[in-house]
Write an enzyme that holds these catalytic residues in place. Structure first.
Site, short mmCIF file in Angstrom:
data_model
loop_
_atom_site.label_atom_id
_atom_site.label_comp_id
_atom_site.label_asym_id
_atom_site.label_seq_id
_atom_site.Cartn_x
_atom_site.Cartn_y
_atom_site.Cartn_z
N LYS A 24 -0.67 -3.21 6.70
CA LYS A 24 0.40 -2.18 6.99
C LYS A 24 -0.43 -0.62 6.87
CE LYS A 24 2.47 -0.67 2.54
NZ LYS A 24 1.78 0.34 2.26
N ASN A 25 -1.60 -1.31 5.50
CA ASN A 25 -1.97 0.62 5.04
C ASN A 25 -3.56 0.33 5.55
OD1 ASN A 25 -0.73 0.35 3.32
ND2 ASN A 25 -1.67 -0.43 1.53
N CYS A 61 6.35 9.27 -7.39
CA CYS A 61 7.33 8.29 -6.60
C CYS A 61 7.30 6.94 -7.92
CB CYS A 61 6.94 7.11 -5.02
SG CYS A 61 5.27 6.45 -5.66
N ARG A 112 0.98 10.53 -8.17
CA ARG A 112 0.47 10.67 -7.05
C ARG A 112 0.28 11.68 -6.57
NH1 ARG A 112 2.55 5.62 -4.22
NH2 ARG A 112 0.73 6.06 -2.68
N ASP A 159 -2.16 -3.52 -5.85
CA ASP A 159 -1.31 -3.71 -4.44
C ASP A 159 -1.20 -5.48 -4.92
OD1 ASP A 159 -0.74 -1.30 -3.85
OD2 ASP A 159 -1.99 -1.60 -2.10
N ARG A 195 9.54 -1.88 4.03
CA ARG A 195 8.69 -0.92 4.44
C ARG A 195 7.67 -2.06 4.43
NH1 ARG A 195 8.29 3.67 0.21
NH2 ARG A 195 6.89 3.68 2.03
#
Ligand code: EPU
Length: 419
Positions: free
Chosen positions: A22-23, A117, A122, A306, A398
């Site tokens: 994803k990233n 968030c 952030r 993460d 997500r």
């Protein structure tokens, strides 16, 4: 809203293939804005965040075609709009990644300011400061970032703090700037190198991505290319932890173990047997008891934030006490209260989690608060006795491709309950 129902207590065994990262994929989709031709991206993961990024590009006039090989052909070369509206930005902070490319290619961008968030405030000040140093004029008005520039000019930029998407934004912008840009205090995550590889394949001239200094010699135009998204190291790490917490044995294919060095080191410290090839990692925890491991999260190559929530679960059922220090985000312990409702014994003291290992967990109804927090609740459900229901699972969709299907394939029993 959909929920996941997990019947815990099954040991996971088998082989799975990692999805595209994803990233890595999100900045690459944004990078297509820089190209004068269409770009083909292969191995894109099937995730809500990818759909949101496409929605964003689509709203600006990009043409996105899924071809017969399930590759995406993206033409962002004649956008009719350079605005990222709040409705989309508020659902995905990574929308900020279109800022650098838009200003570099179109000379202007209007991007909704991402708010705070679940994991922290952030801010995006490092992105904006660096873009200003490249010559952009930036005004914050009515909740939007308004940036303009005739042509960005390369310069020496030292980031005030290490930022992954900030480094990516400026690397993309500098690719089309006049002259050379030297970036220091940059992020060194593998996804930075992946993006540089894509940009170089598009005709950019970037050296040093993944090291202390990135040097970008600007070019006038970038062309099309075809590029495959590398595997998701966090997804791989999550499945390895799933095997560890269920005393199972799992082989994850498609992942370069050098992207998970610190995670592998900590898994070995916890008692797992690991073996690797150049593109796979296997873990066995059969007939063993987990040992507690201390962890401090920090930018790559240190332990990834993460993977922190997933390791909280591992430590929660280990034989002894451990400490986790979260140094990247100020509020990334939202999963802890939910884990305690499943029988964990974890205390929070500022950015430290003190985890006293317990013999077993029990199922409960729990609520996901962010992507990696949801992963940790599913892991806890896998090793708990009885049933766990995880609600608000849109967070997990997500960032994890068909998580219940992949885990069920390894022997888990997870049902997706309709809303
Ligand atoms: N920060 C600032 N100012 C900035 C930018 C960052 O103060 O302008 C601070 C942040 O508040 C944070 C720290 O710097 O405390 C690091 O943030 P960073 O900018 O590196 O995070 P990011 O680029 O927004 C990416 C990943 C995250 C991952 C972090 C850290 C993407 C799309 N997102 O976020 O991924 O946690 O780097 O590795 O690449 C996830 O996948 O679950 C996820 C949250």
């Amino acid at each position: 809203m959909e929920k996941l129902l997990i019947k815990g207590g099954k040991s996971l065994k088998g082989t799975i293939m990692c999805a595209g990262a994803k990233n890595a994929a999100l900045p690459m989709i944004a990078a297509t804005i820089l190209s004068s031709e269409s770009v083909v991206l292969k191995n894109l993961p099937y995730l809500q965040d990818i759909t949101t990024m496409f929605e964003l590009l689509g709203s600006m006039g990009a043409e996105i075609i899924l071809n017969e090989n399930m590759d995406f052909n993206i033409s962002s070369n004649s956008l009719s709009d350079t605005e990222a509206r709040y409705e989309l930005v508020k659902t995905m902070r990574a929308s900020i990644l279109v800022l650098g490319p838009l200003v570099a290619k179109y000379g202007k961008a209007r991007i909704a300011l991402p708010g705070g968030c679940a994991i922290g405030s952030r801010p995006v000040n490092f992105h904006l400061d660096a873009l200003e140093q490249l010559g952009a004029k930036i005004v914050l008005r009515n909740g939007y970032i308004e940036a303009t520039a005739d042509r960005l000019i390369g310069t020496k930029i030292r980031f005030d703090g290490v930022t992954v998407t900030g480094t990516e934004n400026i690397m993309m912008a500098a690719s089309l700037a006049e002259g050379t840009t030297h970036l220091t205090n940059v992020a060194k995550e593998p996804e930075i190198e992946d993006l540089a590889n894509l940009l170089n394949a598009m005709g950019a001239n970037i050296q040093g991505a993944g090291t202390e200094e990135i040097i970008i010699s600007g070019v006038k135009e970038l062309n099309g290319t075809s590029f495959s998204i590398p595997a998701d190291r966090i997804e791989a790490g999550t499945y390895l932890v799933a095997a560890a917490v269920t005393n199972g044995s799992v082989l994850v294919n498609g992942i370069n173990p050098q992207r998970l060095t610190k995670v592998i080191q900590k898994l070995e410290e916890s008692g797992a047997t690991i073996s690797t090839t150049k593109d796979s990692i296997s873990l066995s925890m059969e007939n063993k008891k987990l040992k507690p491991v201390d962890i401090t999260t920090a930018p790559f190559p240190e332990f990834p934030t993460d993977m922190q929530a997933q390791f909280s679960v591992m430590n929660a059922i280990a034989s002894g006490t451990s400490n986790i220090y979260e140094t990247v985000f100020e509020n990334r312990f939202m999963h802890i209260q939910e884990l305690n409702r499943m029988g964990c014994d974890i205390e929070i003291n500022g950015n430290q989690a003190i985890i006293k290992g317990v013999d077993s967990l029990y199922g409960a109804e729990v609520m996901a608060t962010d992507l990696r927090a949801s992963a940790s609740l599913i892991l806890a459900g896998l090793c708990a006795s009885g049933q766990t229901t995880v609600s608000r699972i849109y967070h997990i969709d997500r960032g994890y491709e068909r998580i219940e299907e992949k885990l069920n394939y390894l022997g888990a029993e997870i049902l997706r309950l309709p809303s």
